[in-house]
Enzyme design. Structure first.
Site, PDB file in Angstrom:
ATOM      1  N   SER A 147      -6.620 -28.616  83.599  1.00 61.06           N
ATOM      2  CA  SER A 147      -6.365 -28.939  85.014  1.00 61.06           C
ATOM      3  C   SER A 147      -5.310 -30.033  85.042  1.00 61.06           C
ATOM      4  O   SER A 147      -5.211 -30.825  84.083  1.00 61.06           O
ATOM      5  CB  SER A 147      -7.643 -29.451  85.677  1.00 61.06           C
ATOM      6  OG  SER A 147      -7.347 -30.037  86.936  1.00 61.06           O
ATOM      7  N   TYR A 160     -15.043 -35.117  85.969  1.00 66.44           N
ATOM      8  CA  TYR A 160     -14.205 -33.916  85.861  1.00 66.44           C
ATOM      9  C   TYR A 160     -12.901 -34.256  85.128  1.00 66.44           C
ATOM     10  O   TYR A 160     -12.476 -33.538  84.224  1.00 66.44           O
ATOM     11  CB  TYR A 160     -13.925 -33.377  87.270  1.00 66.44           C
ATOM     12  CG  TYR A 160     -13.173 -32.064  87.314  1.00 66.44           C
ATOM     13  CD1 TYR A 160     -13.852 -30.850  87.272  1.00 66.44           C
ATOM     14  CD2 TYR A 160     -11.784 -32.029  87.404  1.00 66.44           C
ATOM     15  CE1 TYR A 160     -13.169 -29.645  87.323  1.00 66.44           C
ATOM     16  CE2 TYR A 160     -11.090 -30.834  87.453  1.00 66.44           C
ATOM     17  CZ  TYR A 160     -11.782 -29.638  87.419  1.00 66.44           C
ATOM     18  OH  TYR A 160     -11.105 -28.441  87.466  1.00 66.44           O
TER      19      TYR A 160
END
Ligand code: NDP
Length: 257
Positions: A147, A160
């Site tokens: 990501s 995350y």
């Protein structure tokens, strides 16, 4: 006729987290490009629906139950895949979860659940794939879905971001160690794409305003825009690429500070 250098014909490709979003899209992409597809996730009913869609495209597909947080489940999924299609040549390590929570409120359970899926799961699947490829003396290819939050940070996403940064470093470490076995390891770092993970946010005014302001291209990504970078990494077009992390983000990472 010229050879299609992005062809995946003859390859067996496992997509983890294929029951929705990016994984489901990639499963159909690899089928279109000629691969036999193994689709894994926990929600088998969703996988069966996707499998019949892919079958109706004329492609070979197998749905397998797979929980990436569980070694036995991962090994069992590879066993089932091998018994139908042979050794898995390419893995799309895509399964992941999201959660938005301030760092001060993140609990032990939140932290461990995030790391267990988004980092440990990627490691576990990559290692299982590589061990089997090495044993079979076959070349292979692993594409991890990281990501842009593994390269920069966002508010309320400390666990995350940490997990995805781990995926970036894991990708590079595995690329280093597995090159001698002819196994390439690369990652894609998507920006923002609307899926079940984030649709509530991107359906609201706040989410839409954020995208208009923060992303130089001023819009969300479209799932089909993830295909080209993936095909480059997964096919022989990227035969000399390993350890790369490709951002696909409408310029989000270079947004103005
Ligand atoms: P979705 O929520 O639509 O899909 C997540 C998938 O992961 C589901 O198929 C889910 O299947 C699977 N999954 C979750 N936990 C497990 C588990 N323990 N074992 C096996 N499968 C699991 O989200 P996206 O498609 O958006 O996300 C896919 C990947 O892309 C994730 O790694 C995410 O972090 C990454 N990403 C997404 C971005 C975006 O904007 N959408 C941006 C950057 C990265 P099931 O519940 O059936 O097991």
């Amino acid at each position: 006729m010229e050879k299609n250098i992005f062809s995946l014909s003859g390859k067996t490709i496992l997509v983890t987290g294929a029951s929705s979003g990016i994984g489901a899209h990639y499963a159909k992409t690899v089928a279109r490009y000629g691969a036999r597809v193994v689709i894994g996730a926990r929600r088998v009913d969703r996988l069966e629906q996707l499998a019949s869609e892919i079958r109706s495209m004329g492609s070979e597909v197998l749905a397998v139950t797979m929980d990436v947080t569980d070694r036995a489940s991962v090994e069992a999924a590879f066993d089932v895949a091998e018994s139908s299609f042979g050794v898995v040549d390419v893995v799309i390590n895509n399964a992941g979860i999201g959660q938005s929570k301030p760092a001060l409120e993140t609990t032990e359970d939140d932290w461990h659940a995030m790391l267990a899926t988004n980092l440990d799961g990627v490691w576990r699947v990559a290692q299982a794939a590589a061990q089997r490829l090495v044993k079979a003396q076959r070349p292979g290819n692993i594409v991890n879905i990281a990501s842009i939050l593994g390269l920069r940070v966002g508010t309320n996403l400390s666990h995350y971001c940490a997990a995805k940064a781990g995926v970036v470093q894991l990708t590079k470490s595995l690329a280093l160690e597995l090159a001698r076995y002819d196994i390439r390891v690369n990652a894609i770092a998507p920006g923002y794409f609307k899926t079940e993970m984030n649709d509530a946010y991107f359906d609201c005014d706040k989410g839409q305003a954020y995208i208009r302001e923060a992303v130089p291209m001023g819009r969300l990504g479209r799932l089909e825009e993830l295909e080209g970078p993936f095909l480059l990494l997964a096919s022989d077009a990227g035969a000399y690429m390993s350890g790369a992390v490709l951002a696909v983000d409408g310029g989000h990472l270079v947004g103005s500070l």
